[in-house]
Structures are given as structure tokens and as C-alpha cells.
Motif scaffolding. Sequence first.
Motif, PDB file in Angstrom:
ATOM      1  N   LEU A  92       0.831  -1.208   0.000  1.00 32.88           N
ATOM      2  CA  LEU A  92       0.000   0.000   0.000  1.00 32.88           C
ATOM      3  C   LEU A  92       0.866   1.258   0.000  1.00 32.88           C
ATOM      4  O   LEU A  92       0.708   2.142  -0.852  1.00 32.88           O
ATOM      5  N   LEU A  93       1.812   1.320   0.945  1.00 33.86           N
ATOM      6  CA  LEU A  93       2.608   2.553   1.062  1.00 33.86           C
ATOM      7  C   LEU A  93       3.550   2.729  -0.126  1.00 33.86           C
ATOM      8  O   LEU A  93       3.827   3.851  -0.549  1.00 33.86           O
ATOM      9  N   SER A  94       4.011   1.629  -0.655  1.00 35.95           N
ATOM     10  CA  SER A  94       4.865   1.711  -1.832  1.00 35.95           C
ATOM     11  C   SER A  94       4.050   2.251  -3.023  1.00 35.95           C
ATOM     12  O   SER A  94       4.521   3.097  -3.784  1.00 35.95           O
ATOM     13  N   SER A  95       2.785   1.817  -3.153  1.00 30.84           N
ATOM     14  CA  SER A  95       1.943   2.295  -4.267  1.00 30.84           C
ATOM     15  C   SER A  95       1.576   3.769  -4.090  1.00 30.84           C
ATOM     16  O   SER A  95       1.181   4.432  -5.040  1.00 30.84           O
ATOM     17  N   LEU A  96       1.721   4.270  -2.855  1.00 35.02           N
ATOM     18  CA  LEU A  96       1.444   5.698  -2.625  1.00 35.02           C
ATOM     19  C   LEU A  96       2.714   6.540  -2.750  1.00 35.02           C
ATOM     20  O   LEU A  96       2.689   7.743  -2.505  1.00 35.02           O
ATOM     21  N   GLY A  97       3.835   5.887  -3.085  1.00 35.00           N
ATOM     22  CA  GLY A  97       5.064   6.639  -3.367  1.00 35.00           C
ATOM     23  C   GLY A  97       5.984   6.834  -2.185  1.00 35.00           C
ATOM     24  O   GLY A  97       6.926   7.626  -2.246  1.00 35.00           O
ATOM     25  N   TYR A  98       5.738   6.104  -1.090  1.00 34.04           N
ATOM     26  CA  TYR A  98       6.564   6.297   0.113  1.00 34.04           C
ATOM     27  C   TYR A  98       7.903   5.560   0.063  1.00 34.04           C
ATOM     28  O   TYR A  98       8.686   5.687   0.986  1.00 34.04           O
ATOM     29  N   GLY A  99       8.152   4.792  -0.992  1.00 34.16           N
ATOM     30  CA  GLY A  99       9.437   4.104  -1.092  1.00 34.16           C
ATOM     31  C   GLY A  99       9.244   2.671  -1.526  1.00 34.16           C
ATOM     32  O   GLY A  99       8.114   2.235  -1.809  1.00 34.16           O
ATOM     33  N   SER A 100      10.368   1.952  -1.613  1.00 32.38           N
ATOM     34  CA  SER A 100      10.295   0.544  -2.009  1.00 32.38           C
ATOM     35  C   SER A 100       9.703  -0.261  -0.842  1.00 32.38           C
ATOM     36  O   SER A 100       9.618   0.244   0.284  1.00 32.38           O
TER      37      SER A 100
END
Length: 243
Positions: free
Chosen positions: A11-19
Motif C-alpha cells: 500500500l505505502l509503496s503504491s502511494l510513493g513512500y518508497g520501495s
Amino acid sequence: MKTPTARLDKLLSSLGYGSRQEIARLAKAGGVELDGADITDAAARIAVTPDLPARMTIDGRPVDPPQGMLLILNKPLGMTCSHKEDGALVYDVLPDRWRRRDPAISTIGRLDKQTTGLLLLTDDGDLLHRVISPKRHVTKTYRASLARPLAGTEAALFASGQMMLEGEDKPLAPAVLEVVSPTEARLTVGEGRYHQVRRMFAAAGNHVEALHRESIGGLALPPDLAPGQWRLATTQEREAIFA
Ligand code: URA
């Protein structure tokens, strides 16, 4: 409808927060809180509700909205509706992290570089298609400043349903012209052809000097947004598009 769930790292990766590895490290270090408690397991499944930003923080700040965002931008002059052209792009006004969102954020239709006003952006493909689909008849209203006074024949020509634009073989659907002053008009169209408004006035022997989009369907550009400013649409604003 069942609430969708997602693994925290995905989820957080798809929101651009990192790998996903970076998210795992962040979670382990206590950087992710949900409903007031740390989530340290990157594989934890999270209910992805629209109010997630009110429930989850990343390093103490509300998480970005999950997929399904609709943004309202007051597009300033000189910005291009493109992900990859040179010069200033409309996406430059959004947080940097949002460039890495998947699905990506796109404009709903385009405005020319020299057109200002209401521009919608979303990461919701269904919504995008509902707004631009000719079947939905979502109209767009523009205010045009013209180089020469109106001749008085434009309203009938634009409403005729028989107007042809240069290089095209299908007539334009009827459009509604409202005269604001001798050199200013409001034009409501139901289609989104390339440079449509400028070409319509050019075909009528005039020239558009400034063009501003005032509304899409029943949604008017909110007066609280100065040029270059944007915000999330409210539920009422979303609904107004199709009203
Ligand atoms: N018609 C145009 O000519 N330009 C725009 O940006 C939008 C509609």
C-alpha cells in the motif's frame, strides 16, 4: 461493498513512500501508526478506507489519500497537461512523492498550455472515463476573450450541429454561446476535441486571446482556489460533475 485490504508495504509503496524494503524498515522503526498504535509488521493487512489519512500517520504526518483521489486544480497560464514535456507541467504543483503513485495521477482531459481554470486530476480510471465519455454528456463551460467583436452570427452557427472544423469529417455537436460583452463570450460544449474552442472561434473568423474553463458539468471552479492552487474534491463536488 466489501472494504478493500492491502499489505502495508504494498500500500505505502503504491502511494510513493518508497520501495517495499524501505517501508519495512520504516515500519520496524515505528514510523507507521494506525488507529493510534504502531504497525511494525510490513506484511500486516490494512483496511484501505477513504478516511485512511485520519487513521494512519507516517512519521507523524497523515498518510496521503489512498487510490480514488479526485483533485481540483485552478490551472495557471503556461503549464502543460503532460507527464513528460519540457517546461512547467501541471503535475509540478503536486507533492513530489505523488509522481511515484501507482496507479498514476492523470488529468481528466487536457487544457492547452495557454488555457487557465478548472482542471480535474485523478488516479481513478473509471471516474476519468465517466467524465470524458461522450455518452455521459458532461458539458464544459469556457469563458473566451476575443480579439475582435462578435459578429452576432456565432450563437446560431455553434448551435447548428452542422459546424465542421478544419481537417475533420464529423460535425460538432450543438454548443451554447452566451454573449458576455462584445469581445467576451461563454461557450458550453459537450465534446472535447483538440483545441476545440479556439478552433470554433477561428472558424467563425475570430481569434481567442484568453481562455478560461469555468465549469465541468455542474462543478464550477471553486472560488477559494487561486491560480496554481489545488485541493481534494469533496463528495458534493464529485457528484456535481454529473448533476
Ligand atoms: N478548447 C481549447 O481550444 N483549448 C482548451 O484548452 C480547451 C478547450
